[in-house]
Design a protein around this motif. Structure first.
Motif, PDB file in Angstrom:
ATOM      1  N   GLU A 361       0.918  -1.524   0.009  1.00 33.51           N
ATOM      2  CA  GLU A 361       0.397  -0.174   0.061  1.00 33.51           C
ATOM      3  C   GLU A 361       0.883   1.424   0.233  1.00 33.51           C
ATOM      4  OE1 GLU A 361      -3.894   0.828   1.063  1.00 33.51           O
ATOM      5  OE2 GLU A 361      -4.061  -0.585  -0.146  1.00 33.51           O
ATOM      6  N   ALA A 362       0.182   2.087  -0.623  1.00 31.27           N
ATOM      7  CA  ALA A 362       1.237   3.664  -0.977  1.00 31.27           C
ATOM      8  C   ALA A 362       0.646   4.594  -0.119  1.00 31.27           C
ATOM      9  CB  ALA A 362       1.203   3.761  -2.116  1.00 31.27           C
ATOM     10  N   TRP A 372      16.812  19.212  14.559  1.00 32.70           N
ATOM     11  CA  TRP A 372      17.413  18.408  15.586  1.00 32.70           C
ATOM     12  C   TRP A 372      18.673  18.495  15.902  1.00 32.70           C
ATOM     13  CZ3 TRP A 372      22.747  16.129  13.890  1.00 32.70           C
ATOM     14  CH2 TRP A 372      23.550  15.651  14.959  1.00 32.70           C
ATOM     15  N   GLN A 373      19.097  18.624  17.504  1.00 32.68           N
ATOM     16  CA  GLN A 373      20.195  20.002  18.027  1.00 32.68           C
ATOM     17  C   GLN A 373      19.762  21.219  17.975  1.00 32.68           C
ATOM     18  OE1 GLN A 373      21.901  18.736  19.962  1.00 32.68           O
ATOM     19  NE2 GLN A 373      21.831  16.344  19.263  1.00 32.68           N
ATOM     20  N   GLN A 374      20.496  21.592  16.830  1.00 35.39           N
ATOM     21  CA  GLN A 374      20.088  23.002  16.342  1.00 35.39           C
ATOM     22  C   GLN A 374      20.377  23.401  14.486  1.00 35.39           C
ATOM     23  OE1 GLN A 374      23.042  25.875  18.389  1.00 35.39           O
ATOM     24  NE2 GLN A 374      24.250  24.309  18.742  1.00 35.39           N
ATOM     25  N   LEU A 375      19.682  21.941  14.064  1.00 36.13           N
ATOM     26  CA  LEU A 375      19.887  22.130  12.990  1.00 36.13           C
ATOM     27  C   LEU A 375      17.836  22.301  12.380  1.00 36.13           C
ATOM     28  CD1 LEU A 375      21.972  20.276  11.269  1.00 36.13           C
ATOM     29  CD2 LEU A 375      22.149  22.339  11.114  1.00 36.13           C
ATOM     30  N   ASP A 376      17.310  23.609  12.186  1.00 35.20           N
ATOM     31  CA  ASP A 376      16.250  23.536  11.221  1.00 35.20           C
ATOM     32  C   ASP A 376      16.038  22.346  10.007  1.00 35.20           C
ATOM     33  OD1 ASP A 376      14.710  24.122  13.235  1.00 35.20           O
ATOM     34  OD2 ASP A 376      15.493  25.927  13.550  1.00 35.20           O
ATOM     35  N   PHE A 377      15.075  21.452   9.085  1.00 27.37           N
ATOM     36  CA  PHE A 377      14.844  21.799   8.187  1.00 27.37           C
ATOM     37  C   PHE A 377      13.937  22.037   7.290  1.00 27.37           C
ATOM     38  CE2 PHE A 377      17.575  17.879   7.653  1.00 27.37           C
ATOM     39  CZ  PHE A 377      18.081  17.528   9.000  1.00 27.37           C
ATOM     40  N   SER A 378      13.531  22.510   6.325  1.00 29.79           N
ATOM     41  CA  SER A 378      12.246  22.983   5.446  1.00 29.79           C
ATOM     42  C   SER A 378      11.204  21.878   5.411  1.00 29.79           C
ATOM     43  CB  SER A 378      13.025  23.848   4.249  1.00 29.79           C
ATOM     44  OG  SER A 378      13.550  24.578   4.805  1.00 29.79           O
ATOM     45  N   PRO A 379      10.516  22.179   5.352  1.00 31.66           N
ATOM     46  CA  PRO A 379       9.104  20.939   5.182  1.00 31.66           C
ATOM     47  C   PRO A 379       9.379  20.070   4.144  1.00 31.66           C
ATOM     48  CG  PRO A 379       8.470  23.142   5.527  1.00 31.66           C
ATOM     49  CD  PRO A 379       9.663  23.734   4.946  1.00 31.66           C
ATOM     50  N   PHE A 380       9.637  18.636   3.948  1.00 35.18           N
ATOM     51  CA  PHE A 380       9.365  18.262   2.855  1.00 35.18           C
ATOM     52  C   PHE A 380       8.439  17.194   3.106  1.00 35.18           C
ATOM     53  CE2 PHE A 380      11.819  16.654   6.846  1.00 35.18           C
ATOM     54  CZ  PHE A 380      11.652  15.391   6.989  1.00 35.18           C
ATOM     55  N   VAL A 381       8.138  15.868   2.063  1.00 36.41           N
ATOM     56  CA  VAL A 381       7.234  14.806   2.099  1.00 36.41           C
ATOM     57  C   VAL A 381       7.610  13.914   1.797  1.00 36.41           C
ATOM     58  CG1 VAL A 381       5.963  14.473   0.511  1.00 36.41           C
ATOM     59  CG2 VAL A 381       5.436  16.702   0.973  1.00 36.41           C
ATOM     60  N   LEU A 382       8.118  12.524   2.449  1.00 32.12           N
ATOM     61  CA  LEU A 382       8.023  11.525   2.101  1.00 32.12           C
ATOM     62  C   LEU A 382       6.915  10.771   1.498  1.00 32.12           C
ATOM     63  CD1 LEU A 382       9.576  10.638   5.926  1.00 32.12           C
ATOM     64  CD2 LEU A 382      10.857  11.580   3.992  1.00 32.12           C
ATOM     65  N   ASN A 383       7.375  10.182   0.914  1.00 32.78           N
ATOM     66  CA  ASN A 383       6.626   8.936   0.201  1.00 32.78           C
ATOM     67  C   ASN A 383       6.861   7.190   0.072  1.00 32.78           C
ATOM     68  OD1 ASN A 383       4.565  10.495  -2.034  1.00 32.78           O
ATOM     69  ND2 ASN A 383       6.813  11.538  -2.538  1.00 32.78           N
ATOM     70  N   LEU A 384       6.133   6.910   0.733  1.00 30.65           N
ATOM     71  CA  LEU A 384       5.850   5.931   1.422  1.00 30.65           C
ATOM     72  C   LEU A 384       5.566   3.907   1.066  1.00 30.65           C
ATOM     73  CD1 LEU A 384       4.654   4.724   4.167  1.00 30.65           C
ATOM     74  CD2 LEU A 384       5.412   6.163   4.561  1.00 30.65           C
ATOM     75  N   THR A 385       5.908   3.115   0.313  1.00 31.45           N
ATOM     76  CA  THR A 385       5.092   1.923   0.660  1.00 31.45           C
ATOM     77  C   THR A 385       4.990   1.051   1.213  1.00 31.45           C
ATOM     78  OG1 THR A 385       5.267   2.286  -1.233  1.00 31.45           O
ATOM     79  CG2 THR A 385       4.339  -0.005  -1.384  1.00 31.45           C
ATOM     80  N   VAL A 386       4.259   0.537   2.321  1.00 27.21           N
ATOM     81  CA  VAL A 386       3.862  -0.048   3.292  1.00 27.21           C
ATOM     82  C   VAL A 386       3.912  -1.504   2.486  1.00 27.21           C
ATOM     83  CG1 VAL A 386       3.455  -0.554   5.106  1.00 27.21           C
ATOM     84  CG2 VAL A 386       3.561   1.001   4.798  1.00 27.21           C
ATOM     85  N   ASP A 387       5.139  -2.544   2.890  1.00 32.25           N
ATOM     86  CA  ASP A 387       4.518  -4.151   2.261  1.00 32.25           C
ATOM     87  C   ASP A 387       5.108  -5.551   3.205  1.00 32.25           C
ATOM     88  OD1 ASP A 387       4.722  -6.047  -0.084  1.00 32.25           O
ATOM     89  OD2 ASP A 387       6.862  -5.748  -0.110  1.00 32.25           O
ATOM     90  N   ARG A 388       3.844  -5.125   3.842  1.00 35.70           N
ATOM     91  CA  ARG A 388       3.764  -6.210   4.521  1.00 35.70           C
ATOM     92  C   ARG A 388       4.377  -5.559   6.733  1.00 35.70           C
ATOM     93  NH1 ARG A 388       2.057  -9.368   0.473  1.00 35.70           N
ATOM     94  NH2 ARG A 388       3.608  -8.197  -0.300  1.00 35.70           N
ATOM     95  N   ASP A 389       5.564  -6.318   6.649  1.00 28.66           N
ATOM     96  CA  ASP A 389       6.847  -6.012   8.101  1.00 28.66           C
ATOM     97  C   ASP A 389       7.597  -5.409   7.394  1.00 28.66           C
ATOM     98  OD1 ASP A 389       7.742  -7.975   6.335  1.00 28.66           O
ATOM     99  OD2 ASP A 389       7.488  -9.354   8.712  1.00 28.66           O
ATOM    100  N   VAL A 391       9.358  -1.173   5.693  1.00 28.71           N
ATOM    101  CA  VAL A 391       7.963  -0.066   4.792  1.00 28.71           C
ATOM    102  C   VAL A 391       9.528   0.643   3.949  1.00 28.71           C
ATOM    103  CG1 VAL A 391       7.427   2.225   5.659  1.00 28.71           C
ATOM    104  CG2 VAL A 391       7.095   1.031   6.846  1.00 28.71           C
ATOM    105  N   LEU A 392       9.119   0.827   2.956  1.00 25.41           N
ATOM    106  CA  LEU A 392      10.510   0.814   1.860  1.00 25.41           C
ATOM    107  C   LEU A 392      10.172   2.839   1.239  1.00 25.41           C
ATOM    108  CD1 LEU A 392       9.581  -1.646  -0.887  1.00 25.41           C
ATOM    109  CD2 LEU A 392      10.968  -1.228   0.972  1.00 25.41           C
ATOM    110  N   ALA A 411      14.625   2.129   3.684  1.00 25.37           N
ATOM    111  CA  ALA A 411      13.421   0.667   4.104  1.00 25.37           C
ATOM    112  C   ALA A 411      13.527  -0.538   5.413  1.00 25.37           C
ATOM    113  CB  ALA A 411      14.502  -0.513   3.355  1.00 25.37           C
ATOM    114  N   LEU A 412      12.608   0.169   5.694  1.00 26.07           N
ATOM    115  CA  LEU A 412      12.180   0.049   7.219  1.00 26.07           C
ATOM    116  C   LEU A 412      11.721  -1.452   7.652  1.00 26.07           C
ATOM    117  CD1 LEU A 412      11.139   2.690   9.053  1.00 26.07           C
ATOM    118  CD2 LEU A 412      12.879   1.604   9.143  1.00 26.07           C
ATOM    119  N   ALA A 413      12.200  -2.603   8.026  1.00 29.99           N
ATOM    120  CA  ALA A 413      11.913  -3.814   8.666  1.00 29.99           C
ATOM    121  C   ALA A 413      12.228  -4.596   9.513  1.00 29.99           C
ATOM    122  CB  ALA A 413      12.738  -4.781   7.418  1.00 29.99           C
TER     123      ALA A 413
END
Lengths: 657, 137
Positions: A361-362, A372-389, A391-392, A411-413
């Protein structure tokens, strides 16, 4: 136990009349045999009257699947008159739950109606009425006494009282009750409730195949601890459904609780196996600030429960089929997570993470802030696919300062050892000017970039295979073998091997106000270990870069290097005419420091030597030339850092030969 | 805070130092200092829990909930948090002392040494756990 004989099957209802002895000693015994009521069957029933006293004996009583043997109702006053059986102030033997209770029985044989009034020693009262309908009224009925009817309940030490009423009329059951000061506790105290006040209402229709039921409960006061979660009211629960055979069908379940404004579910439970066969659960508008610390963190990070701050909302839906979770969807709405206040913050975070057992599923997460610490990241988008156990993540670009961090193919597994992520990390160059400004460091020129094809993330460590490269001071600094241990703990530890080559000393010394040295420097920082961003161990070597280039060192830089030897070095200071020069020539610079147990073991250009042997740090060359000699090879690291700070700020005399 | 830490360390360090005569269990690094501060802060909350029997000392150098009933219901979740956080710090402390001595492999020995000393020096009335189970000193 009240009963209404629907029919009496024993041959000869009035039957055994026995007379013993003669005259006043006469006793009457009625052998009634079996009495069957809707939910109860009594066998071996005999009634004996001896003058005013009497006994009713029941050999076996079966009630809702439980059997009681040898019950014996002792009546100080038992009368059979006007078609009524009356027992006053009776005591029931054979049923420990009612051992201390006093019972009044009044039963009209003709109309087959009656009343049983049970007064408990603890003060509670239960009045049972049988007639056209079976009714019960109970006042402050001790739950502990009720629990005696079900042996497994005893281990839970139930407390509290129940007041209310119940009615069973032609298969329609209706119960209204108030639980007061209710509670339970197991021996360990890890599962317990206290001071529970709740309203309960249950209606059921038992006439059809299976029971149709509807229940409502409102929990108004008290607390429940079910290790590791503590729950407090107000909680309202409404449910209705059907119970047939081993199946409990919940057609609708709704729960409102603090942080959970709208939880709904329906499904079928197999009561034999005690498992959810199929069903759908949906949680709308959950307040993460309440739900996560209360229900999630105690499970997933008990040691850090108080270090996380969570905000925002979430919807969660789960679909169960064939006894297993089939699909799930988490929707985050302006969620925010902060760790230890300022060190790590992410959010607002919105998006959708779906999951299906049988298909990928997407999903998408929009991260409007990452700090993080003293660093600010600008907005971003994470597109991901959840494939059973697993996450890509599609390639994600996390803008920071004037560059960006690129997370590629992460890839998180789920593994036996927990979650594990693998991917690659690259960095679009970030200017050191922007980075040093953001980190509150002296301004430096140069760029930071990274190419780390082997990123490994687990809850215990973050490892980076590859190199982090900083183009700095006309040379470069490269970090390899970068590993962060316990990244989410109190003390994240950083390990790395750092090398730097061809750093322009003129820029370096100017940046840190360390006087002026011209030339180039190579640095090796091996086996670096840092905790709380401060070094614990390393083996550092600083050497002037080989090659042909001008080498000059200013008087002030010499002072600073010398001052690192500490106050004791003052005794060795030799002033000479050289002090009148602004700068000197040198041939090479070299200093090593091996930091262990808070002590920096130093070496100069000539390598190791006895602790009390002087060592050359700067070897002179050209005109005028000088040597800078160190005298103290063992320096407390904290003291050394203090000396560096003092040296940069103060004016100490050099050791000049 | 300092007093609390001294109390804690006095229980463990002296004899431990004898065992690890070649190492330095009093080594101080920024990490160890941070852990000491964290544990000393927490000790004020843990001390009454030891005394009441809610929390006891385990033979592996960690803490465990001994009797949750000794703590009001609403505080039991917090009790778990305290014990988990203390155990996390203790494990980190043993690891840090070993690492600062240049012998990460000593962590288990250091843990055992500390465990024995915590138990030996625990005031009477505290609950301790050994191979035979829980016992009150």
């Amino acid at each position: 136990m009240p009963w209404r004989p629907v029919w009496l099957r024993r041959v000869g209802l009035c039957l055994a009349l026995l007379l013993w002895g003669s005259g006043a000693g006469a006793a009457l015994q009625l052998d009634i045999g079996r009495i069957v009521s809707g939910g109860a069957t009594a066998r071996g029933v005999t009634l004996t009257i001896d003058q005013a006293r009497g006994q009713i004996r029941i050999a076996h009583l079966d009630v809702v699947g439980q059997r009681f043997n040898n019950l014996h109702l002792e009546c100080p006053r038992l009368s059979l008159a006007d078609g009524r059986i009356r027992c006053r102030d009776g005591r029931l033997r054979g049923l420990p739950a009612l051992a201390d209770a006093r019972l009044d029985l009044d039963y009209a044989t003709a109309s087959q109606t009656g009343e049983l009034d049970i007064r408990f020693a603890a003060g509670g009262r239960l009045v049972l009425r049988s007639g056209k309908a079976l009714g019960a009224q109970f006042t402050r009925l001790p739950v502990a006494d009720l629990a005696r009817f079900w042996a497994p309940a005893g281990a839970w030490q139930p407390t509290g009282t129940l007041s209310g009423q119940a009615r069973l009329d032609a298969g329609n059951l209706e119960i209204k009750a108030t639980l007061d000061a209710g509670g339970f506790a197991d021996a360990s105290g890890n599962h317990a409730a206290e001071a529970v006040v709740a309203e309960l209402r249950l209606t059921a229709d038992t006439r059809k195949t299976g029971w149709r039921w509807r229940a409502e409960a409102r929990w108004e006061a008290g607390g429940l601890f079910w290790d590791p979660v503590f729950v407090s009211p107000v909680v309202t629960i409404r449910a209705e459904g059907q119970h047939e055979g081993p199946h409990l069908d919940v057609e609708e379940l709704r729960i409102e609780a603090p942080g959970v404004p709208d939880f709904r579910a329906h499904g079928r439970v197999d009561l034999d196996a005690w498992r959810l066969v199929e069903g759908d659960l949906s949680l709308q508008g959950a307040d993460l600030a309440v739900v996560v610390p209360q229900f999630v963190l105690p499970w997933v990070a008990p040691a850090q429960t108080e270090r996380w701050r969570v905000a925002g909302g979430a919807d969660l839906s789960l679909a169960w089929r064939d006894g297993a979770l089939q699909a799930a969807e988490l929707i985050l709405d302006q969620a925010g997570f902060a760790y230890l206040g300022q060190r790590f913050r992410v959010g607002p975070l919105s998006g959708r993470v779906p999951w299906r057992r049988d298909a990928p599923e997407a999903g998408l997460l929009r991260v409007d802030g990452l700090h993080w610490q003293q660093l600010d990241f600008s907005p971003f988008v994470l597109n991901l696919t959840v494939d059973r156990d697993r996450v890509l993540f599609d390639q994600a670009r996390l803008p920071v300062l004037d560059g960006a961090l690129i997370v590629d193919g992460l890839a998180l597994a789920r593994t036996d050892a927990g979650w594990r992520g693998e991917g690659a990390l690259f960095m679009e160059p970030v200017s050191m000017r922007a980075l040093t400004a953001a980190l509150d460091l002296p301004e430096m020129a140069g760029t930071l970039s990274a190419a780390m094809p082997g990123l490994v993330v687990t809850p215990q460590r973050v490892g980076l295979e590859g190199a982090l490269v900083i183009a700095l001071f006309d040379g470069y600094v490269q970090a390899t073998g970068v590993e962060v241990i316990d990244p989410f703990g109190l003390l994240p530890r950083l390990q790395a091997n750092v090398t730097a080559e061809h750093l322009d000393l003129a820029q370096l010394t100017e940046t840190f106000s360390f006087g002026a040295i011209s030339g180039f420097l190579d640095v090796e920082l091996a086996h670096l270990q840092m905790a709380a961003w401060r070094p614990v161990r390393f083996e550092a070597t600083v050497r002037s870069t080989p090659g042909d280039y001008p080498r000059r060192i200013s008087q002030r830089a010499v002072e600073h290097i010398t001052a690192l030897g500490g106050a004791g070095a003052a005794a060795a200071i030799q002033r000479s005419f050289l002090r009148f020069f602004n700068d000197f020539g040198y041939r090479e610079i070299g200093l090593s420091c091996r930091l262990v147990r808070g002590v920096c073991q130093m070496e100069g250009l000539d390598g190791p030597g006895p602790d009390d042997a002087p060592f050359a740090i700067v070897r002179g060359g050209g005109i005028p030339a000088l040597n800078v000699i160190g005298y103290n090879r063992r320096v407390d690291w904290e003291e050394f850092i203090a000396r560096v700070k003092r040296a940069v700020a103060g004016d100490t005399a050099p050791v000049i030969k | 805070m300092k007093a609390a830490w001294k109390f804690l360390m006095a229980m463990g360090l002296f004899a431990a130092t004898l065992v690890f005569a070649q190492g330095n269990l009093e080594v101080n690094t920024p990490a160890i200092a941070a852990l000491k501060a964290s544990m000393a802060d927490r000790h004020a909350q843990l001390a009454p829990l030891y005394a009441s029997g809610a929390v006891g000392l385990k033979s592996d150098g960690s803490l465990a909930v001994h009797d949750a009933n000794a703590v009001p219901l609403a505080q039991r979740s917090k009790l778990n948090t305290l014990v988990a956080a203390e155990n996390s710090d203790r494990a980190a402390l043993y690891r840090e002392i070993a690492a600062a001595n240049g012998h990460p492999e000593w962590a288990d020995d250091i843990r055992r040494t500390f465990a024995q000393r915590w138990i030996d020096k625990a005031p009477s009335g505290w609950w301790v756990q050994d191979q035979r189970g829980w016992a009150r000193k």
